[in-house]
Design a protein around this motif. Structure first.
Motif, mmCIF file in Angstrom:
data_model
loop_
_atom_site.group_PDB
_atom_site.id
_atom_site.type_symbol
_atom_site.label_atom_id
_atom_site.label_comp_id
_atom_site.label_asym_id
_atom_site.label_seq_id
_atom_site.Cartn_x
_atom_site.Cartn_y
_atom_site.Cartn_z
ATOM 1 N N PHE A 236 7.296 -6.751 1.308
ATOM 2 C CA PHE A 236 7.772 -6.971 -0.064
ATOM 3 C C PHE A 236 7.431 -8.351 -0.601
ATOM 4 O O PHE A 236 7.167 -8.516 -1.782
ATOM 5 C CB PHE A 236 9.272 -6.693 -0.142
ATOM 6 N N ASP A 237 7.447 -9.346 0.271
ATOM 7 C CA ASP A 237 7.044 -10.695 -0.151
ATOM 8 C C ASP A 237 6.889 -11.553 1.089
ATOM 9 O O ASP A 237 7.701 -11.466 2.009
ATOM 10 C CB ASP A 237 8.096 -11.308 -1.082
ATOM 11 N N GLY B 198 6.748 -4.917 -6.241
ATOM 12 C CA GLY B 198 6.689 -5.916 -5.169
ATOM 13 C C GLY B 198 5.746 -5.489 -4.060
ATOM 14 O O GLY B 198 4.965 -6.295 -3.556
ATOM 15 N N VAL C 266 3.169 -3.445 -4.238
ATOM 16 C CA VAL C 266 1.785 -3.511 -4.708
ATOM 17 C C VAL C 266 1.317 -4.971 -4.770
ATOM 18 O O VAL C 266 0.201 -5.293 -4.343
ATOM 19 C CB VAL C 266 1.652 -2.828 -6.091
ATOM 20 N N GLN C 267 2.171 -5.845 -5.262
ATOM 21 C CA GLN C 267 1.770 -7.256 -5.364
ATOM 22 C C GLN C 267 1.528 -7.869 -3.990
ATOM 23 O O GLN C 267 0.582 -8.630 -3.789
ATOM 24 C CB GLN C 267 2.843 -8.043 -6.121
ATOM 25 N N LYS D 102 0.692 -6.233 -1.242
ATOM 26 C CA LYS D 102 -0.544 -5.657 -0.706
ATOM 27 C C LYS D 102 -1.758 -6.331 -1.340
ATOM 28 O O LYS D 102 -2.755 -6.602 -0.677
ATOM 29 C CB LYS D 102 -0.594 -4.154 -0.973
ATOM 30 N N GLN D 103 -1.661 -6.578 -2.640
ATOM 31 C CA GLN D 103 -2.761 -7.234 -3.341
ATOM 32 C C GLN D 103 -3.036 -8.615 -2.749
ATOM 33 O O GLN D 103 -4.185 -9.009 -2.554
ATOM 34 C CB GLN D 103 -2.431 -7.353 -4.827
ATOM 35 N N LEU E 25 -4.799 -8.258 0.486
ATOM 36 C CA LEU E 25 -6.163 -7.808 0.260
ATOM 37 C C LEU E 25 -7.022 -8.962 -0.253
ATOM 38 O O LEU E 25 -8.169 -9.128 0.150
ATOM 39 C CB LEU E 25 -6.144 -6.666 -0.755
#
Ligand code: HEM
Ligand code: HEM
Ligand SMILES: [Fe+2]
Ligand SMILES: [Fe+2]
Ligand SMILES: [Fe+2]
Ligand SMILES: [Fe+2]
Lengths: 441, 441
Positions: free
Chosen positions: A245-246, A316, A318-319, A321-322, A325
């Protein structure tokens, strides 16, 4: 506070550690900030907590070797372990510290009594510290900051005095509205002694005559397990696991921690969404504390269960993971950026291609010299493309190349043709249909 | 080709299916394109392949029920299963169809003989079809396109005749340079009969006297298993599993397929990097074909093993992950895009905030009406921020909000202040230091 402005002032600042004013400064330091010495160590200890942490295991082990285990006592110890553990997780933590749901008074009373049996201080004291931990996670003001090491976050923070100036103060005025919290705080010591040892001893004593076993197993040794299980939330849950999540702070998700801590091990989620009554959001993850709250909700003892909107949780994820990546992406060689390539006219490209093995694809000029021999589609096709715009051929006209082939291209690029995207195709289109203009810019 | 320009022309085009010219059109159709009927079905069959596919299992099962199993014959059948399977995977596929490495003649001879024992046609015929499959994957020209169903891609494509006009033609002239390939193609039938049944029968007959077992187990039944194992590369490997390298086509990675197919199951990788001698790139993945090639390389029988650069492989992985992530991102509600919000002056914001619960953070105006009561940091702090620029307070001045809190903000935004980023902070800076200009644009 002002910065030293001259070199000498700076020098004297840095030299302060060995100046004659040293002793004087030392005397002003809070005991928590003084180094350990043979003469001061006992002053640095928080004796009440230390005894509460050391007495149960030491005396409990003595009991273990001198007291036969009755199977009913053993079962009762396990039950009381879960009751007092859940008193902390469902009561102290999710109800009072985070107000992630509301509870009617019978449930609050039960959670307070069970939580008291876990000997972790009053709800007020516990919640104040825990709110600081959330508000200043990993900083100097975090009472159990993992940045000070595993031992500190596990029990060190209780055993040694801390500098009151560094304490982060949080607002717990809401807890004063709850008479059960106020009552517990006022009568903590007798309540604690009763719930931690007297009550479990009485149950197995009056129940099946095993006072001694009740005292050692359901009382002391059970307490040792509950202590270290819940302490793992502050240590282990900031130490091992994933950060879906973060990852700007230390909290982590790990199934092992969840098993030890009755579901508090999905700690990365919890620090990101502390007001959510869940720690595990998937049904198959182990979070008995959540299950208990749900059952209480079902029977009408708990209400107002707070849940963060799924949309926000997914944001959260998606962010994060981004972020991961992008870190991978940064380790890859993507070739010379397009905007750093020389720009030329199509005619220049044609001319240059008489000397070099250049192919134009998608407006970009590629030097294929080292690739002709190893092209999986054969030498002949490669050679046929030299000096030409092969955009269409490359993209399906002859063969619809894989994404991997497109990637390979970027390692070969040496220039860009001005308005060169599919110049040949556009010329043909112009010949066929007068309405299409030859692109120029 | 021209589009019909009038409504009547369009109507007649769509009506063509039932026009009198129907029969005439049918007569022109290749047998492969005619529908199955009671009178033509046998013409649609490819009898040679069909018999090669049906005879071994039918006669093999008869043998199974009439022939005792000798343990040496059983072991020999397993060994011959792997030899002939690897003849296809390491020989036909990775060596000849893809030229992913080179082999000296003894290895080529062994691979050719073993591969012949798998009864899958000559190397030339097999490679031509396989190259078409790679070049036109999933299209009409793909001989074993999974888009026509599992059965078609598994064995249907061999059992029924296909339209020669739809055949994708590929270049196999390189294979004509290899005398072993040419020799096999010329003498395929006797070689095939010898390697598939005569040789395995002789080994167990001359070896331990079990001619009948050799014929049925190492010959026929072993062949059935090799057939369907290798056919799974065309069916199962395009059917189940993940797509970590590219998902525009059907090939997939699955450990189960890998186990069945001697390592060819990492088929998503293989279609993306067909010239790589590996199918599995991680050491712990099951790819015995790769292991065999490595051993041959070690003893000097194989050389020039082609490997796609790791950097290029990682590019594909990152791009595919990005694609997946973008799909998740698209399913999330990210709030009103900033550029669709009304833009106003700071003074307008101040004025509006007298009527509404507006807080300015990072130059964006947020309507917090529905959030004041549920703010985990309390009502009081929220109210104190109304009508003000709370950028600094929100970002650490009072509390360094989580990423989740930042995300929540985007659901509340209602406007943008022109040059409004930290206006209050800049004003204060200007008061303190005359060198700082108030930002205006
Ligand atoms: C620098 C430019 C080129 C690069 C980097 C390149 C790369 C590749 C690669 C990596 C493959 C293997 C299959 C795949 O990954 O899709 C391939 C196959 C192929 N390429 Fe190219 N190629 C280039 C130019 C061309 C041109 C100009 C043509 C045609 C005029 C062409 C025609 C083909 C064909 C027909 C195949 C065979 C596909 C098969 O048999 O599976 N390529 N190329
Ligand atoms: C619309 C604006 C705001 C939103 C959406 C918001 C959201 C949140 C959220 C979700 C939390 C829970 C902890 C976290 O996720 O980090 C939180 C806690 C908190 N917020 Fe806000 N907040 C807002 C405005 C403010 C303002 C203006 C202040 C201060 C002036 C403030 C001070 C705090 C404090 C002190 C906490 C307590 C942290 C703790 O005790 O753990 N918030 N806020
Ligand atoms: Fe924590
Ligand atoms: Fe917490
Ligand atoms: Fe395939
Ligand atoms: Fe292949």
């Amino acid at each position: 506070m002002s910065m030293p402005t001259s070199a000498s002032a700076a020098a004297s600042t840095f030299a302060a550690g060995s100046s004659p004013s040293d002793d004087h400064i030392m005397l002003e330091l809070n005991i928590a900030n003084q180094p350990f010495t043979l003469t001061n160590w006992y002053k640095k200890m928080n004796w009440i907590s230390t005894i509460a942490l050391i007495f149960p295991p030491v005396f409990g082990i003595y009991g273990f070797f001198t007291t036969p285990i009755d199977s009913r006592t053993f079962l009762w110890s396990v039950i009381w372990y879960f009751c007092t553990g859940l008193g902390i997780t469902a009561g102290y933590h999710r109800l009072w510290a985070h107000r992630s749901y509301s509870a009617s008074w019978p449930l609050r009373l039960a959670l307070m009594l069970c939580g008291t049996g876990a000997v972790e201080g009053s709800i007020r004291w516990w919640s104040a510290g825990h709110r600081s931990h959330h508000r200043w996670t990993d900083t100097e003001k975090d009472p159990y900051s993992i940045r000070k090491g595993f031992f500190h976050s596990h029990i060190g923070w209780m055993m040694f005095k801390s500098d009151p100036k560094k304490k982060g103060r949080t607002n717990i005025s809401d807890l004063n509205q709850d008479p059960i919290v106020v009552f517990q705080h006022k009568h903590y010591l007798p309540l604690m002694i009763f719930m931690s040892v007297v009550f479990p001893t009485l149950v197995s004593g009056l129940g099946w005559g095993d006072y001694r076993g009740g005292y050692f197993y359901a009382g002391l040794l059970r307490l040792v397990f509950v202590h270290h299980a819940t302490f793992c939330v502050n240590s282990l849950a900031h130490w091992i696991g994933d950060q879906p999540f973060d990852d700007r702070h230390s909290p982590r998700d790990h199934v092992l921690t969840a098993f030890i801590t009755m579901g508090e091990g999905y700690h990365n989620f919890h620090h990101e969404f502390p007001a959510d009554y869940r720690n595990a959001i998937k049904w198959y993850q182990y979070d008995p504390t959540k299950w208990l709250i749900r059952v209480c909700h079902f029977v009408g003892l708990a209400f107002g269960l707070k849940q963060f909107p799924e949309n926000e949780i997914q944001k959260g994820v998606v962010q994060q993971k981004q972020k991961m990546l992008d870190r991978c992406r940064a380790r890859i060689d993507w070739g010379i950026p397009l905007d750093q390539l020389p720009v030329m006219e199509f005619d220049d490209f044609n001319e240059m291609a008489e000397q070099q093995n250049l192919i134009l694809i998608g407006g970009v000029i590629h030097d294929v010299t080292n690739f002709i021999g190893v092209h999986p589609g054969g030498k002949a096709l490669m050679k046929s493309g030299i000096g030409k715009d092969m955009t269409a051929a490359f993209n399906g006209g002859v063969y619809d190349h894989s994404n991997a082939a497109h990637n390979l291209l970027s390692q070969m690029r040496v220039g860009v043709v001005r308005g060169g995207m599919e110049v040949e195709i556009w010329k043909r289109a112009q010949r066929e249909d007068k309405n299409v203009d030859l692109v120029r810019d």
